[in-house]
Motif scaffolding. Structure first.
Motif, PDB file in Angstrom:
ATOM      1  N   GLU A  26       0.817  -1.219   0.000  1.00  0.00           N
ATOM      2  CA  GLU A  26       0.000   0.000   0.000  1.00  0.00           C
ATOM      3  C   GLU A  26       0.853   1.272   0.000  1.00  0.00           C
ATOM      4  N   LEU A  27       1.969   1.261   0.707  1.00  0.00           N
ATOM      5  CA  LEU A  27       2.834   2.443   0.719  1.00  0.00           C
ATOM      6  C   LEU A  27       3.401   2.705  -0.670  1.00  0.00           C
ATOM      7  N   THR A  28       3.733   1.649  -1.409  1.00  0.00           N
ATOM      8  CA  THR A  28       4.222   1.819  -2.779  1.00  0.00           C
ATOM      9  C   THR A  28       3.161   2.498  -3.627  1.00  0.00           C
ATOM     10  N   LYS A  29       1.934   2.014  -3.520  1.00  0.00           N
ATOM     11  CA  LYS A  29       0.837   2.607  -4.297  1.00  0.00           C
ATOM     12  C   LYS A  29       0.629   4.071  -3.921  1.00  0.00           C
ATOM     13  N   GLN A  30       0.664   4.365  -2.619  1.00  0.00           N
ATOM     14  CA  GLN A  30       0.459   5.732  -2.143  1.00  0.00           C
ATOM     15  C   GLN A  30       1.558   6.669  -2.643  1.00  0.00           C
ATOM     16  N   LEU A  31       2.814   6.260  -2.479  1.00  0.00           N
ATOM     17  CA  LEU A  31       3.924   7.134  -2.870  1.00  0.00           C
ATOM     18  C   LEU A  31       4.050   7.246  -4.389  1.00  0.00           C
ATOM     19  N   THR A  32       3.691   6.205  -5.104  1.00  0.00           N
ATOM     20  CA  THR A  32       3.685   6.277  -6.572  1.00  0.00           C
ATOM     21  C   THR A  32       2.654   7.289  -7.037  1.00  0.00           C
ATOM     22  N   ALA A  33       1.491   7.289  -6.389  1.00  0.00           N
ATOM     23  CA  ALA A  33       0.444   8.259  -6.741  1.00  0.00           C
ATOM     24  C   ALA A  33       0.915   9.683  -6.437  1.00  0.00           C
ATOM     25  N   GLU A  34       1.587   9.873  -5.297  1.00  0.00           N
ATOM     26  CA  GLU A  34       2.117  11.194  -4.957  1.00  0.00           C
ATOM     27  C   GLU A  34       3.174  11.635  -5.972  1.00  0.00           C
ATOM     28  N   LEU A  35       4.036  10.717  -6.363  1.00  0.00           N
ATOM     29  CA  LEU A  35       5.074  11.027  -7.337  1.00  0.00           C
ATOM     30  C   LEU A  35       4.445  11.395  -8.685  1.00  0.00           C
ATOM     31  N   ASP A  36       3.450  10.640  -9.094  1.00  0.00           N
ATOM     32  CA  ASP A  36       2.758  10.926 -10.358  1.00  0.00           C
ATOM     33  C   ASP A  36       2.090  12.299 -10.312  1.00  0.00           C
ATOM     34  N   LEU A  37       1.520  12.636  -9.177  1.00  0.00           N
ATOM     35  CA  LEU A  37       0.878  13.941  -9.018  1.00  0.00           C
ATOM     36  C   LEU A  37       1.902  15.070  -9.126  1.00  0.00           C
ATOM     37  N   ALA A  38       3.044  14.893  -8.485  1.00  0.00           N
ATOM     38  CA  ALA A  38       4.106  15.900  -8.550  1.00  0.00           C
ATOM     39  C   ALA A  38       4.622  16.050  -9.980  1.00  0.00           C
ATOM     40  N   VAL A  39       4.805  14.936 -10.665  1.00  0.00           N
ATOM     41  CA  VAL A  39       5.283  14.971 -12.051  1.00  0.00           C
ATOM     42  C   VAL A  39       4.262  15.679 -12.941  1.00  0.00           C
ATOM     43  N   SER A  40       2.986  15.392 -12.734  1.00  0.00           N
ATOM     44  CA  SER A  40       1.933  16.026 -13.542  1.00  0.00           C
ATOM     45  C   SER A  40       1.911  17.534 -13.334  1.00  0.00           C
ATOM     46  N   GLU A  71      16.287  25.236 -17.948  1.00  0.00           N
ATOM     47  CA  GLU A  71      16.711  25.101 -16.556  1.00  0.00           C
ATOM     48  C   GLU A  71      15.641  24.404 -15.715  1.00  0.00           C
ATOM     49  N   LYS A  72      14.381  24.798 -15.926  1.00  0.00           N
ATOM     50  CA  LYS A  72      13.291  24.164 -15.182  1.00  0.00           C
ATOM     51  C   LYS A  72      13.171  22.692 -15.541  1.00  0.00           C
ATOM     52  N   LYS A  73      13.315  22.380 -16.800  1.00  0.00           N
ATOM     53  CA  LYS A  73      13.215  20.988 -17.239  1.00  0.00           C
ATOM     54  C   LYS A  73      14.301  20.143 -16.569  1.00  0.00           C
ATOM     55  N   VAL A  74      15.523  20.642 -16.556  1.00  0.00           N
ATOM     56  CA  VAL A  74      16.626  19.920 -15.908  1.00  0.00           C
ATOM     57  C   VAL A  74      16.359  19.788 -14.410  1.00  0.00           C
ATOM     58  N   ARG A  75      15.942  20.889 -13.765  1.00  0.00           N
ATOM     59  CA  ARG A  75      15.676  20.864 -12.324  1.00  0.00           C
ATOM     60  C   ARG A  75      14.526  19.902 -12.006  1.00  0.00           C
ATOM     61  N   PHE A  76      13.466  19.925 -12.804  1.00  0.00           N
ATOM     62  CA  PHE A  76      12.332  19.028 -12.580  1.00  0.00           C
ATOM     63  C   PHE A  76      12.754  17.566 -12.734  1.00  0.00           C
ATOM     64  N   ASP A  77      13.579  17.285 -13.735  1.00  0.00           N
ATOM     65  CA  ASP A  77      14.057  15.910 -13.933  1.00  0.00           C
ATOM     66  C   ASP A  77      14.897  15.455 -12.739  1.00  0.00           C
ATOM     67  N   GLN A  78      15.754  16.337 -12.251  1.00  0.00           N
ATOM     68  CA  GLN A  78      16.591  16.010 -11.094  1.00  0.00           C
ATOM     69  C   GLN A  78      15.734  15.816  -9.843  1.00  0.00           C
ATOM     70  N   ASP A  79      14.755  16.704  -9.660  1.00  0.00           N
ATOM     71  CA  ASP A  79      13.859  16.596  -8.503  1.00  0.00           C
ATOM     72  C   ASP A  79      13.060  15.290  -8.558  1.00  0.00           C
ATOM     73  N   HIS A  80      12.594  14.955  -9.757  1.00  0.00           N
ATOM     74  CA  HIS A  80      11.828  13.715  -9.921  1.00  0.00           C
ATOM     75  C   HIS A  80      12.687  12.506  -9.565  1.00  0.00           C
ATOM     76  N   GLU A  81      13.900  12.494 -10.066  1.00  0.00           N
ATOM     77  CA  GLU A  81      14.812  11.389  -9.791  1.00  0.00           C
ATOM     78  C   GLU A  81      15.102  11.271  -8.295  1.00  0.00           C
ATOM     79  N   ALA A  82      15.372  12.411  -7.656  1.00  0.00           N
ATOM     80  CA  ALA A  82      15.674  12.408  -6.220  1.00  0.00           C
ATOM     81  C   ALA A  82      14.463  11.961  -5.401  1.00  0.00           C
ATOM     82  N   LEU A  83      13.288  12.453  -5.758  1.00  0.00           N
ATOM     83  CA  LEU A  83      12.077  12.081  -5.029  1.00  0.00           C
ATOM     84  C   LEU A  83      11.758  10.599  -5.226  1.00  0.00           C
ATOM     85  N   ALA A  84      11.911  10.108  -6.443  1.00  0.00           N
ATOM     86  CA  ALA A  84      11.662   8.693  -6.720  1.00  0.00           C
ATOM     87  C   ALA A  84      12.632   7.823  -5.909  1.00  0.00           C
ATOM     88  N   GLU A  85      13.881   8.216  -5.839  1.00  0.00           N
ATOM     89  CA  GLU A  85      14.874   7.461  -5.064  1.00  0.00           C
ATOM     90  C   GLU A  85      14.539   7.507  -3.574  1.00  0.00           C
TER      91      GLU A  85
END
Length: 182
Positions: A45-59, A102-116
């Motif tokens: 359940e935690l995987t599902k919850q955090l995946t949904a949060e990550l998807d929301l942030a990415v969107s 710059e935003k695209k690079v920062r967003f990609d880095q943030d996404h990677e860090a948050l996913a990790e």
């Protein structure tokens, strides 16, 4: 000489009986089970919850990038159609394009860090629950399988994936009961 053969035969017989008895005892007293870790991870359940949060942030971030990209395209169309371009217009377009990159690079880095971070959080919690599950079920060994031939044979009843999954989700739900809206 016959006496030596008789004694050797008796000793061999006792040794075989002892070895056979030890094999039966060790087989019945050792509990070796496995789980399919990918299934437990994905259905936790935690995987599902955090995946949904990550998807929301990415969107949300993607919406920002899309808006900036649309603005850039509009400006590019205006610049291509214009005959006289001021230095200000060109500089504004270049600044906007730089900001987008710059935003695209920062967003990609943030996404990677948050996913990790989320992956680490999930595995930390899962490992605690899996260990507790093994203690509750009184198993000696609980192996993790990734479903790619790690175990070439396992006796029916050796797969505790469903049991462990039910346990970890129940533990997670019990610990997060106060987060459920009333």
């Amino acid at each position: 000489m016959n006496r030596k053969i008789l004694i050797a035969s008796l000793l061999n017989g006792l040794l075989l009986i002892g070895l056979f008895g030890w094999m039966l005892w060790s087989k019945s007293s050792s509990q070796h089970y496995f789980i399919t870790t990918a299934e437990v991870y994905n259905e936790f359940e935690l995987t599902k919850q955090l995946t949904a949060e990550l998807d929301l942030a990415v969107s949300a971030r993607q919406l920002q990038l899309d808006s900036l990209e649309n603005l850039l395209r509009g400006m590019a169309t205006q610049i291509n159609a214009a005959e006289d371009l001021s230095q200000e217009e060109v500089a504004r377009f270049q600044q906007l394009e730089k900001s987008y990159q710059e935003k695209k690079v920062r967003f990609d880095q943030d996404h990677e860090a948050l996913a990790e971070h989320y992956t680490d959080e999930i595995w930390t919690q899962l490992n605690q629950y899996i260990e507790a599950s093994g203690e509750v079920q009184e198993v000696n060994f609980l192996f993790g399988s990734i479903g790619q031939g790690n175990f070439l044979y396992a006796r029916d009843g050796s797969d505790l994936t469903e049991d462990v999954l039910a346990y970890v989700n129940l533990r997670y739900d019990d610990e997060n009961i106060d987060e459920i809206p009333v």
